[in-house]
Design a protein around this motif. Structure first.
Motif, mmCIF file in Angstrom:
data_model
loop_
_atom_site.group_PDB
_atom_site.id
_atom_site.type_symbol
_atom_site.label_atom_id
_atom_site.label_comp_id
_atom_site.label_asym_id
_atom_site.label_seq_id
_atom_site.Cartn_x
_atom_site.Cartn_y
_atom_site.Cartn_z
ATOM 1 N N MET A 1 8.273 -14.459 51.821
ATOM 2 C CA MET A 1 9.785 -13.694 50.977
ATOM 3 C C MET A 1 10.517 -12.599 50.739
ATOM 4 N N ARG A 2 11.777 -12.812 51.377
ATOM 5 C CA ARG A 2 12.459 -10.575 51.831
ATOM 6 C C ARG A 2 13.659 -11.107 51.009
ATOM 7 N N ILE A 3 14.565 -10.016 50.902
ATOM 8 C CA ILE A 3 15.669 -9.805 50.489
ATOM 9 C C ILE A 3 15.998 -10.395 52.105
ATOM 10 N N VAL A 4 17.567 -11.180 52.281
ATOM 11 C CA VAL A 4 17.797 -11.303 53.290
ATOM 12 C C VAL A 4 18.728 -10.157 53.460
ATOM 13 N N SER A 5 19.702 -9.608 53.308
ATOM 14 C CA SER A 5 20.894 -8.724 53.199
ATOM 15 C C SER A 5 21.525 -7.787 52.151
ATOM 16 N N GLY A 6 22.394 -7.115 51.911
ATOM 17 C CA GLY A 6 22.601 -6.123 51.261
ATOM 18 C C GLY A 6 21.418 -4.553 50.869
ATOM 19 N N VAL A 7 21.778 -4.081 50.190
ATOM 20 C CA VAL A 7 20.914 -2.817 49.795
ATOM 21 C C VAL A 7 19.279 -2.743 49.681
ATOM 22 N N PHE A 8 18.912 -3.936 49.237
ATOM 23 C CA PHE A 8 17.669 -4.736 49.436
ATOM 24 C C PHE A 8 17.116 -5.014 50.662
ATOM 25 N N LYS A 9 17.723 -5.371 51.977
ATOM 26 C CA LYS A 9 17.781 -5.712 52.825
ATOM 27 C C LYS A 9 16.129 -5.935 53.658
ATOM 28 N N VAL A 21 5.859 -23.432 43.150
ATOM 29 C CA VAL A 21 6.695 -23.481 43.457
ATOM 30 C C VAL A 21 7.564 -23.410 44.438
ATOM 31 N N ARG A 22 9.221 -24.154 44.565
ATOM 32 C CA ARG A 22 9.247 -24.681 46.101
ATOM 33 C C ARG A 22 10.537 -23.425 46.153
ATOM 34 N N PRO A 23 10.189 -22.231 46.442
ATOM 35 C CA PRO A 23 11.744 -21.034 46.865
ATOM 36 C C PRO A 23 12.679 -21.275 47.548
ATOM 37 N N GLY A 51 13.131 -19.279 38.812
ATOM 38 C CA GLY A 51 11.565 -19.639 40.279
ATOM 39 C C GLY A 51 10.893 -17.700 40.519
ATOM 40 N N THR A 52 11.343 -16.955 41.058
ATOM 41 C CA THR A 52 10.424 -16.256 41.368
ATOM 42 C C THR A 52 12.057 -14.809 41.533
ATOM 43 N N GLY A 53 12.942 -15.281 41.313
ATOM 44 C CA GLY A 53 14.331 -14.046 40.494
ATOM 45 C C GLY A 53 15.262 -14.136 42.315
ATOM 46 N N ALA A 54 14.824 -14.689 43.242
ATOM 47 C CA ALA A 54 15.134 -14.446 44.755
ATOM 48 C C ALA A 54 17.014 -14.277 44.634
ATOM 49 N N MET A 55 17.075 -15.424 44.056
ATOM 50 C CA MET A 55 19.097 -15.524 44.126
ATOM 51 C C MET A 55 19.283 -14.624 43.606
ATOM 52 N N GLY A 56 18.944 -14.631 42.834
ATOM 53 C CA GLY A 56 19.348 -12.812 41.295
ATOM 54 C C GLY A 56 19.544 -11.802 42.112
ATOM 55 N N ILE A 57 18.337 -11.630 42.555
ATOM 56 C CA ILE A 57 18.330 -10.783 43.273
ATOM 57 C C ILE A 57 18.809 -10.360 44.649
ATOM 58 N N ASP A 75 5.717 -18.162 34.017
ATOM 59 C CA ASP A 75 4.995 -17.720 34.658
ATOM 60 C C ASP A 75 6.299 -16.865 36.282
ATOM 61 N N SER A 76 7.495 -18.308 36.292
ATOM 62 C CA SER A 76 8.030 -17.930 37.113
ATOM 63 C C SER A 76 8.783 -16.777 36.664
ATOM 64 N N VAL A 77 8.884 -16.009 34.832
ATOM 65 C CA VAL A 77 9.975 -15.526 34.265
ATOM 66 C C VAL A 77 9.331 -14.099 34.545
ATOM 67 N N SER A 78 7.775 -14.713 34.476
ATOM 68 C CA SER A 78 6.528 -12.962 34.511
ATOM 69 C C SER A 78 6.462 -12.173 36.250
ATOM 70 N N LEU A 79 6.837 -13.611 37.526
ATOM 71 C CA LEU A 79 7.043 -13.342 38.280
ATOM 72 C C LEU A 79 8.430 -12.500 39.209
ATOM 73 N N THR A 80 8.705 -13.056 38.338
ATOM 74 C CA THR A 80 11.069 -12.402 38.237
ATOM 75 C C THR A 80 11.475 -11.274 37.151
#
Length: 177
Positions: A1-9, A21-23, A51-57, A75-80
């Motif tokens: 899973m990767r960040i799609v756009s922006g400063v962390f693209k 978990v279904r990201p 979940g993994t935090g991907a949306m908020g990140i 587990d999700s919070v730890s991974l986030t």
């Protein structure tokens, strides 16, 4: 899973092994943020079932000012938290390990965008929808991700759009009667 756009693209995030978990897929996340592009800069964003935090990140990567992450799963919070630390953005977030309804009842903050990706095949998303209007800023929106869409009535929210990307269906709501 990767960040799609922006400063962390392009930055790769840690994710769960297997299908516990279904990201949200990169393609669905990219499509959603293309829809939200004019709303993200400066926004206060709630990732309610993170979940993994991907949306908020992704929201921070694209210019959101502040993100609150929440998940009932330790587990999700730890991974986030690991993903947030990896990117060095812990100063722009709050992270909670609470039941979604408890958080919505007690948070005392309002948001411009609330993203909800509850476990599929559960009623927790609908329960959260019934509480989320009280934490939504004027002009704010709520996005519910699930497989089936949502056709019910929710006090304080008006459904205004729905999009499908593979298995994920995004239903958009705004404050209303």
């Amino acid at each position: 899973m990767r960040i799609v756009s922006g400063v962390f693209k392009g930055r790769v995030l840690k994710s769960f092994d297997g299908d516990k978990v279904r990201p949200t897929s990169d393609m669905a996340r990219e499509s959603l943020f293309n829809i939200l592009r004019d709303r993200i800069a400066g926004a206060k964003f709630l990732d309610l079932f993170c979940g993994t935090g991907a949306m908020g990140i992704e929201a921070i990567s694209r210019g959101a000012d502040f993100v609150v992450f929440n998940d009932y799963s330790r587990d999700s919070v730890s991974l986030t938290k690991q993903n947030l630390e990896k990117l060095g953005i812990c100063d722009r977030v709050k992270v909670h390990t609470l039941d979604a309804m408890v958080l919505l009842d007690s948070i005392g903050e309002c948001f411009d965008i609330v993203f909800m990706d509850p476990p599929y095949k559960s009623d927790v998303g609908e329960k959260a929808l019934n509480l989320v209007a009280k934490v939504l800023n004027e002009g704010g929106i709520v996005i519910l991700e699930n497989e089936d869409g949502f056709d019910g009535e929710i006090l304080g929210l008006v459904k205004y759009d729905e999009r499908k990307y593979g298995r994920a269906r995004f239903t958009f709501f705004k404050k209303g009667a």
